[in-house]
Enzyme design. Structure first.
Site, PDB file in Angstrom:
ATOM      1  N   TRP A  58      35.637  39.972  42.552  1.00 45.49           N
ATOM      2  CA  TRP A  58      36.872  40.531  43.083  1.00 45.49           C
ATOM      3  C   TRP A  58      38.001  39.535  42.761  1.00 45.49           C
ATOM      4  CZ3 TRP A  58      38.989  39.741  48.516  1.00 45.49           C
ATOM      5  CH2 TRP A  58      40.012  40.654  48.791  1.00 45.49           C
ATOM      6  N   ASP A 111      30.498  36.941  51.102  1.00 52.93           N
ATOM      7  CA  ASP A 111      31.581  37.887  51.374  1.00 52.93           C
ATOM      8  C   ASP A 111      30.936  39.264  51.551  1.00 52.93           C
ATOM      9  OD1 ASP A 111      33.777  39.531  51.378  1.00 52.93           O
ATOM     10  OD2 ASP A 111      34.392  39.084  49.314  1.00 52.93           O
ATOM     11  N   ALA A 151      31.833  42.926  52.562  1.00 47.72           N
ATOM     12  CA  ALA A 151      32.957  43.825  52.832  1.00 47.72           C
ATOM     13  C   ALA A 151      32.534  45.293  52.847  1.00 47.72           C
ATOM     14  CB  ALA A 151      34.056  43.609  51.792  1.00 47.72           C
ATOM     15  N   LYS A 160      36.338  48.733  55.416  1.00 49.10           N
ATOM     16  CA  LYS A 160      35.680  49.858  54.764  1.00 49.10           C
ATOM     17  C   LYS A 160      34.729  50.586  55.709  1.00 49.10           C
ATOM     18  CE  LYS A 160      37.820  47.913  51.622  1.00 49.10           C
ATOM     19  NZ  LYS A 160      37.580  47.042  50.531  1.00 49.10           N
TER      20      LYS A 160
HETATM   21  N1  PMP Z   1      35.846  41.184  49.602  1.00 44.18           N
HETATM   22  C1  PMP Z   1      35.710  42.132  48.678  1.00 44.18           C
HETATM   23  C2  PMP Z   1      34.667  41.963  47.635  1.00 44.18           C
HETATM   24  C3  PMP Z   1      36.533  43.243  48.702  1.00 44.18           C
HETATM   25  O1  PMP Z   1      36.385  44.187  47.768  1.00 44.18           O
HETATM   26  C4  PMP Z   1      37.509  43.372  49.714  1.00 44.18           C
HETATM   27  C5  PMP Z   1      38.431  44.548  49.760  1.00 44.18           C
HETATM   28  N2  PMP Z   1      38.920  45.003  48.582  1.00 44.18           N
HETATM   29  C6  PMP Z   1      37.599  42.355  50.659  1.00 44.18           C
HETATM   30  C7  PMP Z   1      36.755  41.280  50.582  1.00 44.18           C
HETATM   31  C8  PMP Z   1      38.598  42.305  51.791  1.00 44.18           C
HETATM   32  O2  PMP Z   1      39.039  43.439  52.332  1.00 44.18           O
HETATM   33  P1  PMP Z   1      40.102  43.470  53.520  1.00 44.18           P
HETATM   34  O3  PMP Z   1      40.923  42.231  53.467  1.00 44.18           O
HETATM   35  O4  PMP Z   1      40.884  44.692  53.276  1.00 44.18           O
HETATM   36  O5  PMP Z   1      39.289  43.532  54.769  1.00 44.18           O
END
Ligand code: PMP
Length: 394
Positions: free
Chosen positions: A127, A208, A210, A243
């Site tokens: 990401w 991470d 998510a 999500k």
């Molecule tokens: N890590 C990954 C791999 C993601 O794809 C995302 C969202 N695109 C996030 C973390 C963080 O998402 P948010 O800050 O919207 O909670």
């Protein structure tokens, strides 16, 4: 002063969203931004979230500041959801953060505070916000091989070979499940292998997560992470509720740090709270309270888990349909990996030119590296996408 600023590189995904909005074609297909969409292209508020919000409006008697670490009930409920049986309560420090991004940012700042020279290792690809934040913080970044473009799966041998160069005290970022952008994920055995390697190296995993619940289910998606946590002395985990609770704009996330011993917990927790104080003081509370209400109320939790299963199964169904449509068109299982991938994303393996042809000639919008958001499809657009993929010569 402000005249000294230079233009920042535009965010590629946000630029793609803008281009999509401006495209007048009726049959355009948006596979860009990482947001879940139902078959009509909407991102509805989940039933349990609506119910919890209604209850919160009725029952909340104050909006006075929470603690710097946020509401402890949120930390407890979400860390239990993520870590399950592997949750080491006496070694676990938690702070609520603005979304998963906030948890990654705070986690990397914690690393920089504890080990200023540490290198941050990232999967290639990953990401884009991972390298962006680490580099902005002045941290050293290196990558490890992850994706095998030939098979559409994980290049585990390459990953292990590259991680052999990790030094003691380095931090290795791993995607808990539903790897973004590739869709290819480690098996539980491979997680075990990574855990052994990191223990041997004395380096720290930073997971991470998510998309828990978007791949194989809430517990299965966290199984690898839980194996890892049971083996390593220290770990960082950034969890996002954007999500799986569909509360993207509420900015709800949790940074967890597993300290090597209970004796290290207080200082770790204190450092994390102080980093919150320095960056934004108190973390957002509304989404966190909604999440903890859902997770601790049997009825709400059951309804939320059921709706999340609907979301997960709809993406699996679209994956199967797309793989089948491509099998029909190319006469082989060359795109079978799309059905094996998990989560919202798959890396198609198209060149930037082919991505451009699909956009120009077919109104198909995917990120330049050919990441597709599978949730942007529906039964009508699957065959259109399959046609575009074949016509572009992917
Ligand atoms: N890590 C990954 C791999 C993601 O794809 C995302 C969202 N695109 C996030 C973390 C963080 O998402 P948010 O800050 O919207 O909670």
């Amino acid at each position: 002063m402000l005249t000294a600023l230079t233009p920042q590189a535009p965010d590629k995904i946000l630029a793609l969203m803008a281009a999509y909005r401006e495209d007048p074609r009726d049959d355009k297909i948006d596979l860009g931004v990482g947001v879940y969409k139902d078959a009509s292209g909407n991102t509805p508020v989940m039933r349990a979230v609506k119910a919890a919000e209604r209850r919160l409006v009725e029952e909340q008697t104050t909006k006075v500041y929470t603690g710097l670490a946020g509401d402890p009930a949120f930390a407890e409920a979400l860390s239990k959801l993520v870590l399950g049986e592997a949750r080491p309560a006496d070694r676990l420090a938690c702070v609520a953060t603005p979304g998963g991004t906030g948890a990654i940012r705070q986690g990397l700042e914690l690393v920089r505070m504890a080990a200023p020279g540490a290198t941050v290792w990232l999967s290639d690809p990953t990401w884009p916000n991972h390298p962006a934040i680490a580099k902005y913080l002045g941290m050293k970044v290196r990558t490890y091989r992850y994706f095998d473009a030939e098979t559409g799966g994980v290049d585990f041998d390459g990953m292990r070979e590259d991680l052999d160069a990790v030094a003691a005290g380095d931090v290795v970022i791993l995607h808990g499940c539903c790897h973004n952008p590739t869709g290819a994920n480690l098996t539980v055995n491979q997680w075990d292998g990574v855990a052994d390697l990191l223990v041997a190296k004395g380096s720290v995993p930073f997971v991470d997560i998510a998309y828990q619940g978007f791949g194989d289910g809430l517990d299965k998606d966290a199984a690898g992470l839980r194996h890892l946590v049971a083996k390593v002395p220290e770990a960082l985990i950034a969890a996002s509720c954007s999500k799986n609770f569909g509360i993207y704009r509420e900015r709800t996330g949790l940074l967890m740090a597993i300290a090597p011993s209970a004796a290290d917990l207080k200082v770790t927790q204190g450092a994390m709270a102080s980093l919150n104080r320095l960056n934004f003081s108190f973390p957002p509370d509304h989404g966190a309270r909604v999440v903890s209400m859902i997770l601790t109320d049997d009825g709400l939790r059951e309804d939320w888990a059921a709706e999340l299963e609907e979301v997960r199964n709809s993406m699996l169904g679209l994956r199967e349909q797309l793989a089948a449509a491509l099998r029909d068109r190319v006469g082989s299982d060359r795109f079978g990996f799309l059905a094996a991938h998990r989560g919202m994303f798959s890396l198609l393996g198209a060149t930037p030119d082919q991505v451009e042809v699909m956009r120009r000639d077919h109104g198909v919008y995917m990120v330049g590296d050919s990441r597709m958001n599978i949730a942007g499809l529906n039964a009508t657009t699957v065959p259109l996408l399959a046609d575009a993929i074949v016509a572009a010569g992917v």
